[in-house]
Design a protein around this motif. Structure first.
Motif: not given
Length: 87
Positions: A42-43, A45-49, A52
């Motif tokens: 996820l890191e 990909d640059g996005d996390i919540d 995800l």
């Protein structure tokens, strides 16, 4: 934002090490590896919540189902539920 998850994992692991039995230690160690991989993906990909992360961890748990006995899988699944509650 990733720090929130790392901190939650570290605190959770510290609690397990301090008071967990052998089953809890096994499950947390197994889950920690999968969690680290999910966070790294996820890191990248640059996005996390939470949604995800849940999706990534569901894939990890599918892998675990094939690798572990039913009893060990149940321990890992329960550990994920416990860790998930930390977010």
């Amino acid at each position: 934002m990733f720090e929130k998850y790392d901190t939650a994992l570290d605190n959770w692991i510290e609690g397990i090490v301090a008071s967990g039995d052998d089953d809890a230690l096994f499950a947390s160690g197994y889950l920690q590896g999968h969690f680290a991989v999910a966070l790294a993906e996820l890191e990248t990909d640059g996005d996390i919540d939470n949604a995800l992360l849940d999706g990534k961890m569901e894939k990890c748990l599918e892998t675990a189902r094939g690798e572990l006995s039913d009893a060990d899988y149940a321990l890992v699944e329960a550990a994920w539920a416990q860790l998930r509650g930390q977010f």
